[in-house]
Scaffold this active site. Structure first.
Site, PDB file in Angstrom:
ATOM      1  N   HIS A   5       0.836  -1.205   0.000  1.00  0.00           N
ATOM      2  CA  HIS A   5       0.000   0.000   0.000  1.00  0.00           C
ATOM      3  C   HIS A   5       0.870   1.253   0.000  1.00  0.00           C
ATOM      4  O   HIS A   5       2.067   1.194   0.283  1.00  0.00           O
ATOM      5  CB  HIS A   5      -0.923   0.026   1.230  1.00  0.00           C
ATOM      6  CG  HIS A   5      -2.149  -0.801   1.071  1.00  0.00           C
ATOM      7  ND1 HIS A   5      -2.185  -2.136   1.397  1.00  0.00           N
ATOM      8  CD2 HIS A   5      -3.389  -0.492   0.598  1.00  0.00           C
ATOM      9  CE1 HIS A   5      -3.403  -2.610   1.147  1.00  0.00           C
ATOM     10  NE2 HIS A   5      -4.154  -1.627   0.666  1.00  0.00           N
ATOM     11  N   LYS A  16      -0.877   5.000   4.373  1.00  0.00           N
ATOM     12  CA  LYS A  16      -1.777   4.074   5.063  1.00  0.00           C
ATOM     13  C   LYS A  16      -1.310   3.883   6.497  1.00  0.00           C
ATOM     14  O   LYS A  16      -0.152   3.547   6.743  1.00  0.00           O
ATOM     15  CB  LYS A  16      -1.835   2.733   4.334  1.00  0.00           C
ATOM     16  CG  LYS A  16      -2.858   1.787   4.939  1.00  0.00           C
ATOM     17  CD  LYS A  16      -3.179   0.643   4.010  1.00  0.00           C
ATOM     18  CE  LYS A  16      -4.254  -0.260   4.605  1.00  0.00           C
ATOM     19  NZ  LYS A  16      -5.523   0.455   4.888  1.00  0.00           N
TER      20      LYS A  16
END
Length: 235
Positions: free
Chosen positions: A131, A135
């Site tokens: 990600h 995040k």
């Protein structure tokens, strides 16, 4: 449909654009600086905020008798409390670790594969998720959902970010710039590897799924998941 956006960051803005394109109206754009004023006008609320705000956002929507869709991860230690609160208040609540329509099909595929592979003791399972660096939680909620899908259909009983022990699933959580979300499940033996993988090209798929879920939940009471929205509960 009148929508309250609880969380107005990158995802909130994409959800807004898709909702408007589908003919809906935004009656509240709640960031960290403004109140819940306008929530009472909403037909449905969509929460894509941060872990420390999610529970307050969800409970506030339930208090206003507004169906609530939540895609915020990192707060699930309080999930059972929210389910009980929703039941007490007679509300409608849908949580999804990932609202991508493709990911929810991927969840089902993962469970089916885990059930088949549980008979083949030569294979060890592991996972990888990648990600963007913004995040906040690791592993991702999607990775946890995938791991739980394996655990429910095999002899594995736990996931870990550390070196795995027997019957544990190792998850490698990687953070790289500008990666919307990539999830892979590996089954390795001494002679070969089986891999299933989902790659998100943008956040648009998450936003579209959230709006579709919001459209679906209107007029309903109870606790739901994207399986209900996509009719994926049947084996």
């Amino acid at each position: 449909m009148k929508i309250a956006l609880l969380g107005y960051g990158k995802m909130g803005k994409i959800i807004e654009r898709i909702a408007l394109e589908r003919g809906h109206e935004i009656v509240l754009r709640k960031g960290s600086e403004n109140s819940f004023e306008g929530l009472e006008k909403a037909d449905v609320a969509i929460d894509f905020s941060i872990p420390t705000s999610a529970v307050v956002n969800i409970k506030s929507a339930i208090d206003y008798h507004v169906p609530i869709i939540s895609g915020t991860t990192g707060w699930l230690e309080q999930y059972d409390d929210i389910v009980a609160y929703n039941q007490l208040k007679g509300g409608a609540f849908l949580y999804g670790s990932n609202f991508s329509l493709g990911v929810n099909v991927f969840f089902k595929l993962n469970e089916y594969l885990a059930k088949m592979m549980s008979q083949l003791k030569e294979y060890n399972v592991s996972m990888e998720e990648i990600h963007h660096t913004q995040k906040l939680d690791a592993p991702s909620g999607t990775a946890i959902s995938l791991a739980n899908g394996i655990i429910e259909n095999s002899a594995y009983n736990k996931w870990t970010l550390d070196q795995p022990k027997e019957n544990e699933i190792h998850i490698d959580a990687i953070r790289q710039d500008s990666v919307p979300g990539t999830h892979s499940v590996f089954y390795d033996s001494s002679i070969d590897q089986i891999e299933i993988k989902h790659t998100a090209h943008s956040r648009e798929g998450f936003a579209l799924g959230a709006v579709v879920a919001a459209e679906w939940i209107l007029g309903k009471k109870g606790v739901f998941t994207m399986r209900d929205v996509l009719n994926l509960n049947d084996n």
